[in-house]
Design an enzyme around this catalytic site. Structure first.
Site, PDB file in Angstrom:
ATOM      1  CG  ASP B  11      -1.819   1.245   1.281  1.00  0.00           C
ATOM      2  OD1 ASP B  11      -2.439   1.558   0.252  1.00  0.00           O
ATOM      3  OD2 ASP B  11      -1.874   1.914   2.325  1.00  0.00           O
ATOM      4  CB  SER B  12       0.093   4.778  -0.744  1.00  0.00           C
ATOM      5  OG  SER B  12      -1.043   4.940   0.093  1.00  0.00           O
ATOM      6  CE1 TYR B  43       2.846   5.500  -3.365  1.00  0.00           C
ATOM      7  CE2 TYR B  43       1.637   3.605  -4.237  1.00  0.00           C
ATOM      8  CZ  TYR B  43       2.798   4.149  -3.705  1.00  0.00           C
ATOM      9  OH  TYR B  43       3.892   3.348  -3.533  1.00  0.00           O
ATOM     10  N   GLY B  44      -2.737   9.115  -4.175  1.00  0.00           N
ATOM     11  CA  GLY B  44      -3.948   9.626  -4.825  1.00  0.00           C
ATOM     12  C   GLY B  44      -3.754  10.807  -5.762  1.00  0.00           C
ATOM     13  CB  CYS B  74      -2.835   0.824  -2.648  1.00  0.00           C
ATOM     14  SG  CYS B  74      -2.816   2.551  -3.190  1.00  0.00           S
ATOM     15  CG  ASN B  75      -9.258   1.147  -3.631  1.00  0.00           C
ATOM     16  OD1 ASN B  75     -10.107   0.520  -4.229  1.00  0.00           O
ATOM     17  ND2 ASN B  75      -9.107   1.048  -2.321  1.00  0.00           N
ATOM     18  CB  THR B  76      -4.213   5.171  -5.950  1.00  0.00           C
ATOM     19  OG1 THR B  76      -5.076   5.760  -4.969  1.00  0.00           O
ATOM     20  CG2 THR B  76      -3.859   6.207  -6.990  1.00  0.00           C
ATOM     21  CD  GLU B 153      -0.505   6.873   5.621  1.00  0.00           C
ATOM     22  OE1 GLU B 153       0.530   6.908   6.314  1.00  0.00           O
ATOM     23  OE2 GLU B 153      -0.928   5.832   5.080  1.00  0.00           O
ATOM     24  CB  CYS B 185      -9.465   4.895  -0.335  1.00  0.00           C
ATOM     25  SG  CYS B 185      -7.881   5.341   0.420  1.00  0.00           S
ATOM     26  CB  THR B 186      -6.952  -0.014   1.672  1.00  0.00           C
ATOM     27  OG1 THR B 186      -5.800   0.704   1.226  1.00  0.00           O
ATOM     28  CG2 THR B 186      -7.359  -1.040   0.641  1.00  0.00           C
ATOM     29  CG  HIS B 187      -5.374   5.224   3.761  1.00  0.00           C
ATOM     30  ND1 HIS B 187      -4.829   4.712   2.614  1.00  0.00           N
ATOM     31  CD2 HIS B 187      -4.326   5.647   4.524  1.00  0.00           C
ATOM     32  CE1 HIS B 187      -3.499   4.829   2.659  1.00  0.00           C
ATOM     33  NE2 HIS B 187      -3.175   5.395   3.815  1.00  0.00           N
TER      34      HIS B 187
END
Lengths: 277, 277
Positions: B11-12, B43-44, B74-76, B153, B185-187
């Site tokens: 992931d980012s 990353y978005g 990570c979706n992006t 984050e 988004c995994t966040h």
């Protein structure tokens, strides 16, 4: 074009229609060929060896219809024949026991999972093995409900009768702790309303139908077999039993008109039937 | 033994930990090697071309750790690089966009689905394409929420601040009809409590984390790669950012102590960063 072929779905009777309904909903571009072996239903009380033979016979019929994938939409047939069918055919084969198990693993918070199914399915230990292979710490309670498939296949609509049969069938599990109950027979979603009433709202019912359709979607995608055309797909339904009776239950459940064809399989296996009376 | 190798998850930053938590829960026998690219997060807002380059670099790192499967959590990065990574490596690769989409297709009753994600994910149209490829009749509303990844984050714990940021971010979608909202988004599952408050209980939030772990289980099974050993698996966590900060967020989310190692990637790509300020 490989991806424009139909998905072959089989069951001992009308139970697999719960999977068909979910395939229609989750994969509306896919064609379905359904085979309900009503004449030899129920599979639950038969020896697994005989159920395997029946399943392989139906798989041959579906292969002759040129399907791109086979869904064994019957828990007893999955327990009896999934490995054998996988060895035999080159197209993807999906059963209903793993999707149901994964769904329970996803939903349970307490790790206490109940399973109800036919005698054949429960005695095979297939759910318990699949669940514990993935997580040995799960507590699994299994219980056979032999009266429920005949109840669904009969098409009875009298609520008092249905409630009573369901209540009697589930009695032994009511004292068991569980937060998730796997409907380990594709017939059961047809009476899930009554099952939910008996077990109470604190228990989440998990239908392998929903999860199997989702599994079919994943496998078709990973094999590049998702149908991409925009046309309204055509479906075919076959039953070894009475067409009118099958059509009545199927149309009510699917909420649409369908064409049903009667079919006789070569081997009828009636004589050497292993049903324990 | 192939099946005893770890699953590589990237992931980012800390978002992919939502997938890790579900893999721990749904697949407790599996080893995980996690890579969070915190130094280059988010990353978005970056060009997808750059995100692809970063992702391929991390994939090389994971391949060097001898993983049996890669999860682009990570979706992006999934939108930017899934196809490229699949072409490049021989082991199975799973992204988060298809599992999230299948989950929404399974849950929606009205066919009205919302998607929130980073600018990169939303602009790529990846969710809309995946959903409509399967069912062209779905109504999909997508909305980018660029403030949410930095919020997660940062590790901020002040509820008033979190509530305000989430409310502002979601405002534009509140007038849209939907019964399912994909957390694209995994966040986002880390702040799902606040998202649910804002959109209301009538909207079902769908986290790609749960569904991705379930997808991983299916793919590992179909490739005969499920770990069968009974031992408690060991896990490794790597971050390109601050170890203490990463460890703090990760341990709180995962509910267990972990070892985190700082790592510098060869190409840092800092200079040619495409972040739009």
């Amino acid at each position: 074009m490989e991806e424009q072929k139909a998905i072959g779905i089989l069951d001992s009777g009308v139970g697999g229609l719960t999977v068909v309904k979910e395939v229609f909903r989750q994969l509306p571009k896919e064609k379905v060929i359904y085979f309900g072996d009503t004449a030899r239903c129920p599979y639950g009380p038969r020896l697994l060896e005989e159920v395997k033979e029946f399943t392989l016979e139906i798989v041959d019929f579906l292969l002759a219809q040129n399907v791109k994938m086979i869904v064994i939409a019957c828990n007893t047939a999955t327990a009896a024949a999934l490995q054998e069918v996988k060895k035999k055919v080159k197209i993807p084969v999906v059963g209903v026991i793993r999707p149901g198990s994964l769904s329970a693993i996803k939903h349970t918070q307490t790790g206490e999972i109940g399973v109800i199914g036919t005698e054949g399915t429960i005695q095979s230990g297939a759910y318990e093995n699949t669940l514990k292979q993935i997580n040995p710490k799960l507590k699994v309670t299994s219980h056979a409900c032999p009266t429920l498939v005949p109840l669904v296949e009969s098409g009875i609509e009298d609520e008092i009768t249905i409630r009573q049969v369901v209540k009697d069938a589930l009695k032994p599990i009511l004292s068991q702790k569980m937060d998730s109950l796997i409907l380990g027979c594709t017939h059961y979603p047809l009476i899930s309303k009554y099952i939910q009433e008996v077990v109470g709202d604190q228990v989440k019912l998990l239908s392998s139908a929903e999860e199997t359709a989702r599994e079919v979607s994943t496998i078709l995608h990973h094999q590049n077999l998702l149908n991409q055309t925009e046309n309204e797909p055509e479906h075919h339904f076959y039953t070894t039993g009475d067409v009118v009776h099958f059509k009545q239950i199927a149309e009510k459940w699917l909420g649409r008109a369908i064409e049903v064809t009667h079919i006789e399989l070569a081997k009828k296996n009636e004589e050497k039937s292993s049903i324990k009376k």
